[in-house]
Design an enzyme around this catalytic site. Structure first.
Site, PDB file in Angstrom:
ATOM      1  N   CYS A 202      66.239  11.506  50.878  1.00 38.77           N
ATOM      2  CA  CYS A 202      67.027  11.522  52.049  1.00 38.77           C
ATOM      3  C   CYS A 202      68.496  11.494  51.432  1.00 38.77           C
ATOM      4  O   CYS A 202      68.773  12.166  50.492  1.00 38.77           O
ATOM      5  CB  CYS A 202      66.697  10.263  52.669  1.00 38.77           C
ATOM      6  SG  CYS A 202      66.977   8.493  51.771  1.00 38.77           S
TER       7      CYS A 202
ATOM      8  N   ARG B 100      72.424  17.805  58.669  1.00 38.80           N
ATOM      9  CA  ARG B 100      72.937  17.398  57.217  1.00 38.80           C
ATOM     10  C   ARG B 100      71.906  18.174  56.319  1.00 38.80           C
ATOM     11  O   ARG B 100      72.471  18.710  55.083  1.00 38.80           O
ATOM     12  CB  ARG B 100      72.539  15.911  56.822  1.00 38.80           C
ATOM     13  CG  ARG B 100      73.695  14.927  57.593  1.00 38.80           C
ATOM     14  CD  ARG B 100      73.548  13.585  56.988  1.00 38.80           C
ATOM     15  NE  ARG B 100      73.744  13.410  55.606  1.00 38.80           N
ATOM     16  CZ  ARG B 100      73.490  12.278  54.871  1.00 38.80           C
ATOM     17  NH1 ARG B 100      73.044  11.388  55.490  1.00 38.80           N
ATOM     18  NH2 ARG B 100      74.019  12.112  53.684  1.00 38.80           N
TER      19      ARG B 100
END
Length: 275
Positions: free
Chosen positions: A230, A172
């Protein structure tokens, strides 16, 4: 006080004269509410706390899990029996991400003694209780500001002047996949540091010295300010917990990638870690 507690230490504390308040923060991203699983069995006396409604505000411009309204959070903690003069232990059913969110919020709002059960519910080999307890109401009044917090501009600045860690999976970070947010990639200048690498296969935290060496290799030094983000501010709290175990203070960018990527004016980087 140590930020984590072993199952054996928790069992001893629960048998002591002033047992801690225990909070069950079981949560599944994108899945059903886990209150039914809690009601089927939990650590004796543990009170269920819902991450989506009590540890976060509704999703919006501030990301998928913005910080909760303090009145809502305070009421939830009081209903669970939390008071400032009583230890708190939090756990979940996974790697500790949801429990770390509760840990961070309580510490950020001024609670002096909060620990995460190392290894989560899977590490508990003591008795299991069904049903829903009725704790005596606590008196905890949240007072935000006890831990450092970043907004989007602060995170961007820290990526240039200090160390901004991206706690998401490496793919990611690199922008190869993005299963949830508007666009793939990472904040320019951030360093990839998946929080899954802070724990063993059993979900227990790695030893403090091992964690310290890991973060040092990523650029965390005694003179460097550290921040973490995050996807939505949940797993980043787990990385901040790991940093605390290692003796390294760090700030949370609560909006994280879900807030950053929603703003088309903010730059996006892709590709491997520059280090």
């Amino acid at each position: 006080m140590n930020a984590i507690i072993s199952a054996a230490e928790l069992a001893n504390a629960l048998a002591g004269p002033k047992p801690p308040v225990v909070l069950d923060i079981r949560y599944q991203l994108g899945g059903p509410n886990l209150r039914p699983a809690y009601e089927e069995g939990h650590i004796p006396g543990a009170v269920f706390v819902d991450l989506d409604s009590e540890l976060a505000a509704p999703a919006g411009a501030g990301g998928r899990h913005p910080l909760p309204d303090m009145e809502v959070f305070g009421a939830a903690m009081q209903a669970a029996g939390v008071s400032a003069n009583r230890d708190v232990v939090v756990y979940d059913g996974g790697l500790g991400w949801a429990a770390a969110r509760a840990w961070w919020l309580l510490r950020w709002t001024g609670h002096p003694s909060v620990r995460v059960l190392d290894g989560g519910l899977a590490a508990w080999d003591g008795p299991i209780e069904a049903g829903t307890p009725s704790p005596v109401a606590g008196t905890f009044l949240p007072s935000p500001g006890a831990l450092p917090l970043l907004d989007a501009d602060g995170a961007a600045a820290l990526a240039r002047t200090g160390l901004l860690l991206d706690a998401r999976a490496a793919e990611r970070y690199r922008g190869e996949v993005e299963p949830i947010d508007r666009i793939a990639g990472h904040i320019p200048g951030a360093v990839s540091a998946p929080t899954t690498e802070n724990v063993t296969e059993s979900g227990h935290f790695r030893p403090a010295a091992e964690l310290a060496e890991r973060f040092k290799s990523l650029g965390a030094t005694g003179t460097c300010e550290v921040g973490v983000y995050c996807g939505s501010g949940v797993s980043a709290a787990h990385e901040i917990l790991a940093l605390q175990v290692a003796g390294i203070p760090a700030a949370l960018y609560a909006g994280s990638w879900s807030e950053w990527s929603a703003d088309e004016s903010r730059p996006v980087a892709t590709g491997p870690d520059p280090q």
